[in-house]
Scaffold this motif. Structure first.
Motif, PDB file in Angstrom:
ATOM      1  N   GLU A   5       0.895  -0.973  -0.146  1.00 53.71           N
ATOM      2  CA  GLU A   5       0.145   0.065   0.513  1.00 53.71           C
ATOM      3  C   GLU A   5       1.314   1.385  -0.225  1.00 53.71           C
ATOM      4  O   GLU A   5       0.824   2.128  -0.362  1.00 53.71           O
ATOM      5  CB  GLU A   5      -1.006   0.017   1.074  1.00 53.71           C
ATOM      6  N   LYS A   6       2.478   1.374   0.507  1.00 54.44           N
ATOM      7  CA  LYS A   6       2.548   2.871   1.510  1.00 54.44           C
ATOM      8  C   LYS A   6       4.096   2.288  -0.631  1.00 54.44           C
ATOM      9  O   LYS A   6       4.308   3.685  -0.670  1.00 54.44           O
ATOM     10  CB  LYS A   6       3.155   2.381   2.386  1.00 54.44           C
ATOM     11  N   LEU A   7       4.586   1.701  -0.668  1.00 53.32           N
ATOM     12  CA  LEU A   7       4.945   1.366  -1.568  1.00 53.32           C
ATOM     13  C   LEU A   7       5.081   0.712  -2.630  1.00 53.32           C
ATOM     14  O   LEU A   7       5.940   1.546  -3.576  1.00 53.32           O
ATOM     15  CB  LEU A   7       6.614   1.136  -1.584  1.00 53.32           C
ATOM     16  N   LYS A   8       4.051   0.475  -3.520  1.00 44.05           N
ATOM     17  CA  LYS A   8       3.343  -0.460  -4.429  1.00 44.05           C
ATOM     18  C   LYS A   8       4.339  -1.089  -5.239  1.00 44.05           C
ATOM     19  O   LYS A   8       4.279  -2.189  -5.402  1.00 44.05           O
ATOM     20  CB  LYS A   8       3.691   1.317  -5.420  1.00 44.05           C
ATOM     21  N   THR A   9       5.388  -0.823  -5.299  1.00 41.57           N
ATOM     22  CA  THR A   9       6.708  -2.547  -5.510  1.00 41.57           C
ATOM     23  C   THR A   9       7.700  -1.941  -5.057  1.00 41.57           C
ATOM     24  O   THR A   9       8.429  -0.938  -4.206  1.00 41.57           O
ATOM     25  CB  THR A   9       7.067  -2.395  -6.808  1.00 41.57           C
ATOM     26  N   ILE A  10       8.018  -3.127  -5.063  1.00 37.02           N
ATOM     27  CA  ILE A  10       9.618  -3.454  -3.914  1.00 37.02           C
ATOM     28  C   ILE A  10      10.427  -4.516  -4.389  1.00 37.02           C
ATOM     29  O   ILE A  10      10.909  -5.252  -5.096  1.00 37.02           O
ATOM     30  CB  ILE A  10       9.555  -4.414  -2.196  1.00 37.02           C
ATOM     31  N   THR A  11      11.980  -4.124  -4.671  1.00 37.85           N
ATOM     32  CA  THR A  11      13.171  -4.723  -5.727  1.00 37.85           C
ATOM     33  C   THR A  11      13.670  -5.803  -3.884  1.00 37.85           C
ATOM     34  O   THR A  11      14.223  -4.559  -3.458  1.00 37.85           O
ATOM     35  CB  THR A  11      13.522  -3.919  -6.247  1.00 37.85           C
ATOM     36  N   LEU A  12      14.133  -6.718  -3.665  1.00 35.63           N
ATOM     37  CA  LEU A  12      15.196  -7.302  -2.954  1.00 35.63           C
ATOM     38  C   LEU A  12      16.596  -7.783  -3.876  1.00 35.63           C
ATOM     39  O   LEU A  12      16.387  -8.394  -5.036  1.00 35.63           O
ATOM     40  CB  LEU A  12      14.385  -8.243  -2.296  1.00 35.63           C
ATOM     41  N   THR A  13      16.829  -7.564  -3.297  1.00 35.81           N
ATOM     42  CA  THR A  13      18.583  -7.875  -4.191  1.00 35.81           C
ATOM     43  C   THR A  13      19.598  -8.977  -3.081  1.00 35.81           C
ATOM     44  O   THR A  13      19.535  -7.962  -1.991  1.00 35.81           O
ATOM     45  CB  THR A  13      19.079  -6.411  -4.286  1.00 35.81           C
ATOM     46  N   ALA A  14      19.997  -9.554  -3.403  1.00 32.16           N
ATOM     47  CA  ALA A  14      20.936 -10.235  -2.588  1.00 32.16           C
ATOM     48  C   ALA A  14      22.168 -10.495  -3.247  1.00 32.16           C
ATOM     49  O   ALA A  14      22.467 -10.444  -4.359  1.00 32.16           O
ATOM     50  CB  ALA A  14      20.764 -11.903  -2.396  1.00 32.16           C
ATOM     51  N   SER A  15      23.271 -10.713  -2.295  1.00 31.23           N
ATOM     52  CA  SER A  15      25.071 -10.636  -2.794  1.00 31.23           C
ATOM     53  C   SER A  15      25.327 -10.946  -1.617  1.00 31.23           C
ATOM     54  O   SER A  15      25.300 -10.752  -0.442  1.00 31.23           O
ATOM     55  CB  SER A  15      25.270  -8.818  -2.641  1.00 31.23           C
ATOM     56  N   ALA A  16      26.567 -11.556  -1.820  1.00 32.58           N
ATOM     57  CA  ALA A  16      28.048 -11.770  -0.921  1.00 32.58           C
ATOM     58  C   ALA A  16      28.985 -11.459  -1.594  1.00 32.58           C
ATOM     59  O   ALA A  16      28.994 -11.508  -2.666  1.00 32.58           O
ATOM     60  CB  ALA A  16      27.918 -13.123  -0.826  1.00 32.58           C
ATOM     61  N   GLY A  17      30.526 -11.638  -0.542  1.00 32.77           N
ATOM     62  CA  GLY A  17      31.978 -10.832  -0.839  1.00 32.77           C
ATOM     63  C   GLY A  17      31.402  -9.154  -1.960  1.00 32.77           C
ATOM     64  O   GLY A  17      32.283  -9.843  -2.786  1.00 32.77           O
ATOM     65  N   GLY A  18      29.793  -8.846  -1.709  1.00 33.01           N
ATOM     66  CA  GLY A  18      29.787  -7.164  -2.895  1.00 33.01           C
ATOM     67  C   GLY A  18      29.638  -8.551  -4.290  1.00 33.01           C
ATOM     68  O   GLY A  18      29.570  -7.048  -5.408  1.00 33.01           O
ATOM     69  N   THR A  19      29.309  -9.163  -4.101  1.00 33.04           N
ATOM     70  CA  THR A  19      29.314  -9.730  -5.942  1.00 33.04           C
ATOM     71  C   THR A  19      27.361 -10.599  -5.348  1.00 33.04           C
ATOM     72  O   THR A  19      26.289 -10.638  -4.849  1.00 33.04           O
ATOM     73  CB  THR A  19      29.790 -10.812  -6.343  1.00 33.04           C
ATOM     74  N   LYS A  20      26.742  -9.074  -6.439  1.00 33.56           N
ATOM     75  CA  LYS A  20      25.501  -9.471  -6.112  1.00 33.56           C
ATOM     76  C   LYS A  20      25.166 -10.671  -7.049  1.00 33.56           C
ATOM     77  O   LYS A  20      25.610 -11.159  -8.009  1.00 33.56           O
ATOM     78  CB  LYS A  20      24.893  -8.874  -8.051  1.00 33.56           C
ATOM     79  N   LEU A  21      24.398 -11.443  -6.465  1.00 34.43           N
ATOM     80  CA  LEU A  21      23.289 -12.472  -6.713  1.00 34.43           C
ATOM     81  C   LEU A  21      21.917 -13.198  -7.893  1.00 34.43           C
ATOM     82  O   LEU A  21      22.568 -13.265  -8.733  1.00 34.43           O
ATOM     83  CB  LEU A  21      23.449 -13.650  -5.567  1.00 34.43           C
ATOM     84  N   LYS A  22      21.728 -11.559  -7.208  1.00 39.86           N
ATOM     85  CA  LYS A  22      19.301 -11.661  -7.946  1.00 39.86           C
ATOM     86  C   LYS A  22      19.593 -10.543  -7.040  1.00 39.86           C
ATOM     87  O   LYS A  22      19.475 -10.094  -6.245  1.00 39.86           O
ATOM     88  CB  LYS A  22      19.793 -12.739  -8.096  1.00 39.86           C
TER      89      LYS A  22
END
Length: 179
Positions: free
Chosen positions: A104-121
Motif C-alpha cells: 500500500e505504501k511502497l507499491k513495489t519492492i525490489t529485493l537484492t541479494a549479494s555476497a562478498g560484494g558480488t550481486k547474486l540476484k
C-alpha cells in the motif's frame, strides 16, 4: 597393641576395597554440540530459532508471534557453506512475506541479494503475500566454511510511518543448499 593396630589396618583395607564395585556399568558419554571455536554455524536459519539467532548479523528485529522477524531495509545473515558447494555451487533460499501495508505504501519492492560484494540476484514484488526468493551462489564463493549474505530492499517503510522502526519484509527462514 600390635594386634589391635593390625586388625584396624585390615578392617580399613576391607572397608575400602568393599566400596569398589566390580559389576558391569553402562558408560555415559556427554556430547557437546559446540566445537572448539564455539557453536556450529548452520546452513538453515529460522528467524525464530534462538540457536541460530547469532547468525542474523544485522537488520533483523526481535521475534514476533513466536514465528518471524521484521527486517530493516538492509539485513545480513551468516550461513554455513554447504557440503559440496565449493565444487558445484549452491542455491540460496529466503522465505519471507510482504505485508499489505508495505505494498500500500511502497507499491513495489525490489529485493537484492549479494555476497562478498558480488550481486547474486534482484527480484521485484508488487503484491502482498508469502514468497521464496532463490538465487544461485557460484562455487568460488563457497570455498570458506561460511558465507555472509547481504540483502537490500530498494524501498522500506520509514520509521514513524507505521512503526517506530524502519520496516522491510517479514523474514521466516534463510538457507543455502548445494546444487
Amino acid at each position: 597393641m600390635r594386634n589391635r593396630s593390625g586388625c584396624a589396618v585390615a578392617l580399613a583395607v576391607l572397608l575400602l576395597s568393599s566400596g569398589a564395585c566390580r559389576g558391569k556399568h553402562h558408560r555415559t558419554t556427554v556430547q557437546n554440540d559446540e566445537s572448539e571455536g564455539g557453536p556450529q554455524i548452520a546452513a538453515v536459519v529460522r528467524t525464530n530459532d534462538p540457536a541460530t539467532s547469532a547468525q542474523l548479523l544485522s537488520g533483523f528485529y526481535g521475534v514476533e508471534g513466536g514465528a518471524w522477524r521484521w527486517t530493516a531495509g538492509k539485513f545480513s545473515v551468516l550461513l554455513r557453506s554447504p557440503l559440496g558447494g565449493a565444487q558445484r555451487g549452491a542455491t540460496l533460499h529466503f522465505a519471507f512475506t510482504i505485508p499489505d501495508v508495505a505494498i500500500e505504501k511502497l507499491k513495489t519492492i525490489t529485493l537484492t541479494a549479494s555476497a562478498g560484494g558480488t550481486k547474486l540476484k534482484s527480484e521485484s514484488y508488487s503484491k502482498p503475500g508469502p514468497y521464496t526468493f532463490t538465487a544461485d551462489v557460484p562455487a568460488r564463493m563457497l570455498a570458506a566454511d561460511s558465507i555472509r549474505v547481504d540483502f537490500e530492499l530498494d524501498k522500506s517503510i520509514p520509521a514513524g510511518a507505521v512503526d517506530q522502526r524502519e520496516l522491510g519484509v517479514i523474514a521466516a527462514a534463510i538457507s543455502i543448499e548445494a546444487q
